[in-house]
Design an enzyme around this catalytic site. Sequence first.
Site, PDB file in Angstrom:
ATOM      1  CB  CYS A  11      -0.970  -0.014   1.172  1.00  9.16           C
ATOM      2  SG  CYS A  11      -0.181  -0.060   2.803  1.00  9.16           S
ATOM      3  CG  ASN A  14       4.336  -1.701   5.262  1.00  8.41           C
ATOM      4  OD1 ASN A  14       5.468  -2.012   5.607  1.00  8.41           O
ATOM      5  ND2 ASN A  14       3.376  -2.592   5.220  1.00  8.41           N
ATOM      6  CB  CYS A  16      -3.745   1.585   6.971  1.00  5.64           C
ATOM      7  SG  CYS A  16      -3.478   3.071   7.958  1.00  5.64           S
ATOM      8  NE  ARG A  17      -4.442   1.483   1.739  1.00  9.89           N
ATOM      9  CZ  ARG A  17      -4.217   2.206   0.654  1.00  9.89           C
ATOM     10  NH1 ARG A  17      -5.056   2.108  -0.379  1.00  9.89           N
ATOM     11  NH2 ARG A  17      -3.180   3.017   0.592  1.00  9.89           N
ATOM     12  CB  SER A  18       0.316  -3.569   2.772  1.00  8.82           C
ATOM     13  OG  SER A  18       1.144  -2.641   3.411  1.00  8.82           O
ATOM     14  CG  ASP A 125      -5.320   5.987   2.193  1.00 10.89           C
ATOM     15  OD1 ASP A 125      -5.371   5.689   3.399  1.00 10.89           O
ATOM     16  OD2 ASP A 125      -4.483   6.777   1.715  1.00 10.89           O
TER      17      ASP A 125
HETATM   18  P1  4NP Z   1      -1.778   2.760   4.084  1.00 17.97           P
HETATM   19  O1  4NP Z   1      -2.475   4.098   4.663  1.00 17.97           O
HETATM   20  O2  4NP Z   1      -1.217   3.123   2.733  1.00 17.97           O
HETATM   21  O3  4NP Z   1      -2.913   1.797   3.979  1.00 17.97           O
HETATM   22  O4  4NP Z   1      -0.727   2.358   5.096  1.00 17.97           O
HETATM   23  C1  4NP Z   1      -1.832   5.325   4.740  1.00 17.97           C
HETATM   24  C2  4NP Z   1      -0.929   5.562   5.763  1.00 17.97           C
HETATM   25  C3  4NP Z   1      -0.327   6.795   5.873  1.00 17.97           C
HETATM   26  C4  4NP Z   1      -0.607   7.789   4.954  1.00 17.97           C
HETATM   27  C5  4NP Z   1      -1.492   7.547   3.918  1.00 17.97           C
HETATM   28  C6  4NP Z   1      -2.109   6.313   3.806  1.00 17.97           C
HETATM   29  N1  4NP Z   1       0.016   9.064   5.090  1.00 17.97           N
HETATM   30  O5  4NP Z   1      -0.290   9.959   4.277  1.00 17.97           O
HETATM   31  O6  4NP Z   1       0.837   9.273   5.995  1.00 17.97           O
END
Ligand code: 4NP
Length: 155
Positions: A11, A14, A16-18, A125
């Site tokens: 993602c 790294n 939340c989703r992955s 996201d």
């Molecule tokens: P992820 O979510 O890609 O599922 O881990 C996010 C985590 C952090 C951010 C964006 C999406 N950020 O902008 O910091």
Amino acid sequence: MPTPTSVLFVCLGNICRSPTAHAVMRARAKQTGVELTIDSAGTAAYHVGKAPDPRTQRAALDRGYPCDDLRARRVDDSDFERFDWILAMDEDNLADLQARCPDEHQHKVRLFLSFTDLSDPIVPDPYYGGQGGFEEVLDRVEAGVDALLTHLSRQ
Ligand code: 4NP
């Protein structure tokens, strides 16, 4: 299934989703006795070294998938060699991976939910939203992991 099969979930951050996909996949693989190498990474470096977001940890643990041991890392060029499958959570992650991936490994890179029959095969996201977004991540990731394991078992 060719052994060992290796899967990298990707993602943006790294956190939340992955890592959710990582935790669900390792739990399901353990339950079913499937031997897999599983990892996760982000296309961005913002959160390198951090544990999953507390909202991710809570939502995953509520469904029986502890993930507090995981730590964020960025996708590395060697990942394109090392993994059999490199699975993106959304179209932005997919485009970033395809732009970096050497030609000979492009066939490994695809949307994680492309193994399901969902009409919108992305994991949105959840970072800037509420806890409900994290529940949707879990719903979609559980469906994706089941579909991926079914696909791998037929290979
Ligand atoms: P992820 O979510 O890609 O599922 O881990 C996010 C985590 C952090 C951010 C964006 C999406 N950020 O902008 O910091």
